[in-house]
Design an enzyme around this catalytic site. Structure first.
Site, PDB file in Angstrom:
ATOM      1  N   GLU A 126      -0.335  -0.324  15.703  1.00 26.83           N
ATOM      2  CA  GLU A 126      -1.136   0.885  15.432  1.00 26.83           C
ATOM      3  C   GLU A 126      -2.077   1.172  16.611  1.00 26.83           C
ATOM      4  OE1 GLU A 126      -3.353   0.966  11.693  1.00 26.83           O
ATOM      5  OE2 GLU A 126      -4.862   2.197  12.678  1.00 26.83           O
ATOM      6  N   SER A 130       1.531  -5.503   3.031  1.00 28.16           N
ATOM      7  CA  SER A 130       2.977  -5.543   3.264  1.00 28.16           C
ATOM      8  C   SER A 130       3.651  -6.659   2.455  1.00 28.16           C
ATOM      9  CB  SER A 130       3.240  -5.718   4.758  1.00 28.16           C
ATOM     10  OG  SER A 130       2.391  -6.717   5.280  1.00 28.16           O
ATOM     11  N   ASN A 186      -3.535  -7.380   8.252  1.00 25.74           N
ATOM     12  CA  ASN A 186      -4.411  -7.146   7.089  1.00 25.74           C
ATOM     13  C   ASN A 186      -4.395  -8.339   6.137  1.00 25.74           C
ATOM     14  OD1 ASN A 186      -2.806  -6.332   4.477  1.00 25.74           O
ATOM     15  ND2 ASN A 186      -1.693  -5.440   6.187  1.00 25.74           N
ATOM     16  N   CYS A 194      -8.758   2.835   6.132  1.00 24.13           N
ATOM     17  CA  CYS A 194      -8.019   3.313   4.963  1.00 24.13           C
ATOM     18  C   CYS A 194      -8.679   2.812   3.661  1.00 24.13           C
ATOM     19  CB  CYS A 194      -6.597   2.786   5.087  1.00 24.13           C
ATOM     20  SG  CYS A 194      -5.614   3.027   3.644  1.00 24.13           S
ATOM     21  N   CYS A 218       0.867  -1.193   0.000  1.00 20.86           N
ATOM     22  CA  CYS A 218       0.000   0.000   0.000  1.00 20.86           C
ATOM     23  C   CYS A 218       0.898   1.237   0.000  1.00 20.86           C
ATOM     24  CB  CYS A 218      -0.893  -0.013   1.236  1.00 20.86           C
ATOM     25  SG  CYS A 218       0.051   0.120   2.752  1.00 20.86           S
TER      26      CYS A 218
END
Ligand code: SF4
Length: 272
Positions: free
Chosen positions: A124, A255, A214, A184, A12
């Protein structure tokens, strides 16, 4: 067998930016240190390590006072400690994560109690909690909280469906609720595309780190529809997975380097 590759998958914007900043920082031959892996992909982190981007667990392991902050951001208390000690800090916090941190600060300043929706052990979320100065908790379904003013902030990589479920659970518990949607857009696109492919194909392969939240979420989404396999490398592919499979979809976490996805496509083409 037909192979369909997700249009939205792989690195990303935030991950690309963090890698670019890290590589720039080691151009002069001096190492830089990251608290936890710069990205959640073991193979990519091994390659970065060879270039001088070193993963550590704590400040004591840093040998040259140079630190890169990951795209997930960092707890502000740790940031202050680093600044106090005179560290050179390269801040690769993704601007979208930074935005979520600002929303948490804003909610606290306005007197809201904050509920963060996401994985409690994710860096995060740990960072976001730090910005709440003790006035926040992480959502779970057994939560029974009665507050007058509640603020809600989701993890940037949360599935929108989970977000909606959590909101409907929280709403009856407060008189005033302020919600910031910090999910996002890259996450939304990846999940939407994974669902589309999983509906269309007979099987799905999800490429990315087993430690990547993710990527794991993409896998969970895919396996809801079709037999799915979460792999870190092409070597893990087994021919037995594809009995009676005529179409396979491939997607990858935020990632996952493009190279790893290409290797998966290459191996599938070789096998079938
Ligand atoms: S998924 Fe979105 S918020 Fe997270 S690092 Fe990537 S671009 Fe930034």
């Amino acid at each position: 067998m037909k192979i369909y590759k997700a249009r939205h998958g792989g690195f990303c914007f935030g991950v690309k930016r963090a890698i670019r900043l890290a590589l720039d920082a080691v151009k002069n031959g001096e190492s830089i240190y990251s608290f936890g892996p710069l990205i959640h992909n073991r193979l990519a982190v091994d390659e970065l390590q060879k270039k001088g981007i070193i993963t550590v667990k704590g400040i004591r392991e840093i040998k040259n006072k140079r630190v890169i902050i990951r795209s997930h951001g960092i707890n502000p208390e740790i940031l202050k400690q680093l600044q106090k000690k005179g560290f050179e800090i390269i801040d690769a916090t993704c601007p979208r994560v930074r935005r979520a941190q600002r929303f948490v600060e804003k909610l606290i300043d306005e007197g809201y109690f904050v509920i963060i929706i996401g994985e409690k052990d994710h860096p995060e979320i740990k960072g976001l909690l730090g910005y709440a100065r003790g006035e926040a908790i992480i959502f779970n379904e057994t939560l029974k909280i009665k507050k007058y003013k509640l603020g809600i902030v989701p993890q940037t990589t949360l599935d929108i469906e989970h977000f909606n479920q959590a909101i409907s659970h929280i709403l009856p518990n407060a008189t005033e609720v302020k919600i910031f949607n910090t999910i996002c857009h890259e996450t939304v696109l990846r999940i939407r595309e994974a669902k589309r492919l999983a509906r269309k194909c007979d099987a799905m392969i999800v490429v990315g780190g087993k430690n990547s939240a993710n990527t794991t979420r993409l896998y969970e989404v895919c396996r809801h529809y079709k037999p799915s396999y979460h792999i870190e490398s092409a070597k893990e592919i087994s021919k037995t997975w594809f009995k009676d499979v005529k179409t396979v979809g491939i997607t990858a976490g935020a990632s996952t380097p493009k190279k790893q996805v290409d290797q998966v496509v290459k191996r599938l083409k070789k096998l079938f």
